[in-house]
Motif scaffolding. Structure first.
Motif, PDB file in Angstrom:
ATOM      1  N   GLU A  42      50.083  33.131  34.724  1.00  0.00           N
ATOM      2  CA  GLU A  42      49.636  32.829  36.327  1.00  0.00           C
ATOM      3  C   GLU A  42      48.420  31.901  36.055  1.00  0.00           C
ATOM      4  OE1 GLU A  42      48.227  35.226  40.503  1.00  0.00           O
ATOM      5  OE2 GLU A  42      49.060  36.344  38.787  1.00  0.00           O
ATOM      6  N   LEU A  43      47.091  32.601  35.438  1.00  0.00           N
ATOM      7  CA  LEU A  43      45.917  31.712  35.362  1.00  0.00           C
ATOM      8  C   LEU A  43      46.187  30.427  34.886  1.00  0.00           C
ATOM      9  CD1 LEU A  43      43.088  32.258  36.031  1.00  0.00           C
ATOM     10  CD2 LEU A  43      42.660  33.199  33.508  1.00  0.00           C
ATOM     11  N   SER A 136      44.767  39.021  43.322  1.00  0.00           N
ATOM     12  CA  SER A 136      46.312  38.974  43.653  1.00  0.00           C
ATOM     13  C   SER A 136      46.897  40.272  42.933  1.00  0.00           C
ATOM     14  CB  SER A 136      46.897  37.891  42.611  1.00  0.00           C
ATOM     15  OG  SER A 136      46.557  37.951  41.418  1.00  0.00           O
ATOM     16  N   ASP A 137      46.097  41.089  42.021  1.00  0.00           N
ATOM     17  CA  ASP A 137      46.831  42.324  41.397  1.00  0.00           C
ATOM     18  C   ASP A 137      45.548  43.040  40.885  1.00  0.00           C
ATOM     19  OD1 ASP A 137      47.637  44.015  39.748  1.00  0.00           O
ATOM     20  OD2 ASP A 137      49.125  42.546  39.055  1.00  0.00           O
ATOM     21  N   VAL A 141      41.813  43.101  37.449  1.00  0.00           N
ATOM     22  CA  VAL A 141      40.396  43.593  37.680  1.00  0.00           C
ATOM     23  C   VAL A 141      40.127  44.433  36.528  1.00  0.00           C
ATOM     24  CG1 VAL A 141      38.863  44.821  39.157  1.00  0.00           C
ATOM     25  CG2 VAL A 141      40.150  43.246  40.070  1.00  0.00           C
ATOM     26  N   LEU A 142      40.974  45.519  36.419  1.00  0.00           N
ATOM     27  CA  LEU A 142      40.793  46.583  35.600  1.00  0.00           C
ATOM     28  C   LEU A 142      40.923  45.897  33.901  1.00  0.00           C
ATOM     29  CD1 LEU A 142      43.229  49.618  36.925  1.00  0.00           C
ATOM     30  CD2 LEU A 142      40.395  49.183  36.929  1.00  0.00           C
ATOM     31  N   GLU A 143      41.624  44.976  33.822  1.00  0.00           N
ATOM     32  CA  GLU A 143      41.702  44.490  32.432  1.00  0.00           C
ATOM     33  C   GLU A 143      40.562  43.591  31.926  1.00  0.00           C
ATOM     34  OE1 GLU A 143      45.414  42.333  33.074  1.00  0.00           O
ATOM     35  OE2 GLU A 143      46.788  43.963  32.341  1.00  0.00           O
ATOM     36  N   MET A 144      40.093  43.026  33.093  1.00  0.00           N
ATOM     37  CA  MET A 144      39.099  42.170  33.026  1.00  0.00           C
ATOM     38  C   MET A 144      37.735  42.969  32.620  1.00  0.00           C
ATOM     39  SD  MET A 144      39.751  38.604  35.402  1.00  0.00           S
ATOM     40  CE  MET A 144      38.100  38.125  34.825  1.00  0.00           C
ATOM     41  N   LEU A 145      37.541  44.034  33.482  1.00  0.00           N
ATOM     42  CA  LEU A 145      36.621  45.087  33.337  1.00  0.00           C
ATOM     43  C   LEU A 145      36.472  45.624  31.775  1.00  0.00           C
ATOM     44  CD1 LEU A 145      34.296  46.322  34.822  1.00  0.00           C
ATOM     45  CD2 LEU A 145      35.916  48.012  35.475  1.00  0.00           C
ATOM     46  N   VAL A 204      33.701  44.704  43.248  1.00  0.00           N
ATOM     47  CA  VAL A 204      33.880  44.453  44.972  1.00  0.00           C
ATOM     48  C   VAL A 204      35.424  44.210  45.062  1.00  0.00           C
ATOM     49  CG1 VAL A 204      33.752  42.377  46.560  1.00  0.00           C
ATOM     50  CG2 VAL A 204      31.660  43.359  45.348  1.00  0.00           C
ATOM     51  N   TRP A 205      36.036  43.683  44.188  1.00  0.00           N
ATOM     52  CA  TRP A 205      37.476  43.082  44.329  1.00  0.00           C
ATOM     53  C   TRP A 205      38.457  44.473  44.048  1.00  0.00           C
ATOM     54  CZ3 TRP A 205      39.288  39.275  46.911  1.00  0.00           C
ATOM     55  CH2 TRP A 205      38.428  38.361  47.083  1.00  0.00           C
ATOM     56  N   MET A 206      37.980  45.483  43.631  1.00  0.00           N
ATOM     57  CA  MET A 206      38.581  46.475  43.447  1.00  0.00           C
ATOM     58  C   MET A 206      38.760  47.309  44.674  1.00  0.00           C
ATOM     59  SD  MET A 206      37.363  48.150  39.494  1.00  0.00           S
ATOM     60  CE  MET A 206      38.282  49.629  39.984  1.00  0.00           C
TER      61      MET A 206
END
Length: 206
Positions: A42-43, A136-137, A141-145, A204-206
């Motif tokens: 997607e990215l 979008s999902d 966020v959790l994976e990037m964190l 913030v996005w969470m």
């Protein structure tokens, strides 16, 4: 006669390696290392191509920053100017390397100069597209964190090494040029500002 024409098979074949190349480029960016295959695909759709000629300036310290760059081909030199007015090369980047992620994440000005040293083709991810992707999902966020946490641990190890080294220095004027350059590189690629702004943005996005 109004039926749409399908692309020639050769066109479809030529697009496949390009898409695979973008996927590989994103997989090489630590920030996106923990994303699953579907998220990376997607990215890929958010990446924009740009071609630059050797000798051109991509950006300079203090310029507004709203995108990160991944090098598909060519070379980019990242530099800063030290207190004595001398240019210090932080990195000479080539295929698969990336830069500009700090400005993409925190929206602040550029922290270094970027100069094209060889005709180059880059892929750009803008801050706006990045935020759309992240929002979008929640799993993204959790994976990037998770990836940022690993970077934080590595930076913590680096800082402990620097503190230990400085504690053993009898005279700061005796710090070698290599040490000063290492400090600049640590500030550029692994700064606390970058990491904390990254964590803040994702929270913030969470």
């Amino acid at each position: 006669s109004n039926m749409p024409t399908l692309p020639a098979s050769s066109s479809l074949v030529s697009e496949m390696p390009r898409a695979a190349g973008q996927y590989a480029l994103l997989r090489g960016v630590p920030l996106f290392a923990a994303l699953d295959d579907a998220a990376v695909e997607e990215l890929c759709g958010y990446l924009h191509p740009v071609e630059l000629q050797a000798g051109s300036s991509l950006f300079r310290v203090g310029d507004a920053g709203d995108a990160m760059y991944i090098i598909e081909s060519g070379h980019i030199r990242i530099t800063v100017t030290d207190a004595d007015g001398r240019e210090v090369i932080l990195a000479s980047l080539g295929h698969g390397d990336f830069f500009g992620e700090m400005a993409m994440l925190d929206g602040h000005g550029r922290s270094a100069d970027a100069t094209v040293t060889e005709d180059s083709r880059l892929r750009i991810l803008t801050r706006e597209d990045f935020l759309n992707f992240v929002s979008s999902d929640s799993r993204i966020v959790l994976e990037m964190l998770s990836a940022i946490t690993r970077r934080l641990r590595r930076t913590d190890d680096l800082l402990r090494h620097r503190v230990s080294r400085n504690a053993n220095e009898e005279d700061a004027r005796q710090v070698t040029l290599a040490d000063r350059c290492a400090d600049k590189i640590a500030h550029f690629g692994g700064s606390w500002k970058f990491i904390m702004m990254s964590v803040g943005l994702l929270i913030v996005w969470m």
